[in-house]
Scaffold this motif. Structure first.
Motif: not given
Ligand code: MG
Ligand code: AMP
Length: 347
Positions: A61, A239, A147, A153, A145, A59
Motif C-alpha cells: 500500500r 482500486h 486485500n 477487498s 481492508s 499490502k
Molecule cells: Mg481498501
C-alpha cells in the motif's frame, strides 16, 4: 511481489481462546486479519510505528494512504482524537457499525498510521469477532481492508488467504462478511455538517433523515484529476480493478437486456448480471450479482464477483450494469466506477 514468508496461523470460527491469542499477537506488534461486518481488515497496533509499517509492506500500500483505526467502544475515540458533538451524535446513531469518522488526531497516533495527516479515521465495528478481538487487545487497531493493494477487498477468509497467506501472522476466519462493501467515511465540518468521503451502508438518506447536512466529496463520483488530492487520499488510487477491461452499461434494464441479446457469444467477454437478465443471455458468460431490486445483496456479492472474473484468464472484457445512486446504490456505483477506471458506455 510478495516479500517475507510467515507461517500464517488460521483460526476457523475462532473461540475466545483463539481470539485471545490473536490479541496477544497484535499487542506484540504482529499482523492479524479479522472479519468485520463490512470487509476483512488487516490489523496491527495503531500505537506502534513498526507494526503499522508492516501493514503497508504486506499490502503493497502506498504510504500516503492512511489507515482507519478500530476501537471496541465509540467512547474510546477521545483517547486518540479530538472528538466533537458531531462525532458524539454520529456515534450514538451509528456505532458500532459500518461508519468511519475523520477527527483531529492526538499525538499518541503516529503519522505513519495517518499517512502524514494530522487527522485520524475512527471506526467501531459491530462484528462480534472484531469486537471481542478489540476488547481483548485493549489497544486501537489500525486496519485497512485485507486485500493486496489495488485488488478487490476481501469478503471471505478464502479471499484473504489468496492475497495474504504467508504475509500475516494470523487470520481469524469468521465466514462471509455481512455487508461486503467498506465503511462509509465522513469528515465532520460543523455540528450537523459532514462531507461524505466514501459511500457505504450508512447512506446519505440515513444521515439526512437524522438532521445531518451532507456534502458529497467529488472524488466519490468523478475521476480525480492528475495531481489533485482528494480529501480521502485512498480515493485517488486504482482500486478493485479486475485484470480484464471493465465497462459499465448506463441504461435501463431493457436497454441492458437488448445490448446483451445482440452481443455475439464470445468466451472472452463476461457480464456481471442481475437475476432478471439471466434468461436473456444465451450462451454468454455471466457472473451473478443478485436481483436488481436487492442492492444490499448486490453489495454483498460485488467483490466476490470481481474476484471470479480474475479467476478466469480467458475473460478479457467484462460488462456490468451502472447502478442507481440511491441509498446503498451510491456505494455500488462508486466501487464499480473505480473498478472500471470510470469507463461507461451510454446505451
Ligand atoms: Mg481498501
Ligand atoms: P481501507 O482501509 O482500505 O478501507 O481504506 C481506508 C480509506 O480511508 C482510504 O480511502 C483512506 O484514504 C481513508 N482515510 C483513512 N484515514 C483518513 C484520514 N485521516 N482522512 C481522510 N481519509 C482517510
Amino acid at each position: 511481489m510478495k516479500v517475507n514468508q510467515l507461517n500464517t496461523l488460521i483460526f476457523k470460527n475462532p473461540s475466545q481462546d483463539d481470539i485471545n491469542k490473536a490479541a496477544e499477537l497484535l499487542r506484540a506488534g504482529k499482523l492479524v486479519v479479522f472479519p468485520t461486518e463490512t470487509v476483512y481488515g488487516l490489523g496491527a497496533s495503531a500505537l506502534d510505528e513498526t507494526a503499522a509499517a508492516r501493514i503497508y509492506a504486506a499490502k503493497g500500500r502506498p504510504s500516503d494512504n492512511p489507515l482507519i483505526i478500530h476501537l471496541a467502544k465509540a467512547n474510546d475515540a477521545s483517547k486518540y482524537a479530538d472528538i466533537s458533538p458531531c462525532y458524539e451524535k454520529l456515534a450514538d446513531l451509528f456505532m458500532p457499525g459500518p461508519l468511519t469518522v475523520v477527527l483531529p488526531k492526538k499525538d499518541c497516533i503516529p503519522f505513519s498510521v495517518t499517512g502524514g495527516l494530522d487527522t485520524v479515521a475512527v471506526r467501531v465495528p459491530s462484528h462480534p469477532i472484531a469486537h471481542k478481538l478489540l476488547e481483548a487487545a485493549s489497544i486501537p487497531i489500525a486496519a485497512p481492508s485485507a486485500n493486496r493493494s489495488g485488488r478487490p477487498s476481501c469478503t471471505t477468509a478464502e479471499h484473504v488467504i489468496e492475497d495474504m497467506n504467508g504475509m500475516v501472522d494470523a487470520i481469524l476466519d469468521g465466514g462471509e462478511s455481512d455487508l461486503g462493501l467498506e465503511s462509509t467515511i465522513l469528515l465532520p465540518r460543523g455540528d450537523k455538517e459532514v462531507v461524505l468521503l466514501r459511500p457505504g451502508a450508512i447512506t446519505i438518506e440515513m444521515l439526512t433523515e437524522n438532521g445531518f447536512e451532507v456534502t458529497l466529496d467529488k472524488a466519490v463520483t468523478e475521476k480525480p484529476k492528475e495531481n489533485e488530492k482528494p480529501l480521502a487520499p485512498g480515493m485517488k488510487y486504482r482500486h478493485y480493478a479486475p485484470k480484464a477491461q471493465m465497462i459499465l452499461l448506463d441504461g435501463t434494464l431493457d436497454d441492458i437486456a437488448e445490448f446483451m441479446r445482440q452481443y455475439p457469444d464470445d468466451p472472452s467477454v463476461a457480464f456481471l448480471c442481475y437475476d432478471e437478465l439471466k434468461s436473456k443471455t444465451g450462451n454468454k458468460k455471466i457472473i451473478n450479482l443478485g436481483s436488481v431490486s436487492d442492492p444490499l445483496l448486490q453489495a454483498h456479492n460485488l467483490f466476490h464477483a470481481l474476484r471470479c472474473v480474475d479467476q478466469d484468464d480467458s475473460i478479457k472484457t467484462v460488462y456490468a450494469p451502472l447502478p442507481d445512486q440511491e441509498n446503498i446504490g451510491l456505494a455500488l456505483y462508486n466501487r464499480l466506477l473505480k473498478a472500471a477506471g470510470y469507463t461507461v458506455k451510454k446505451l
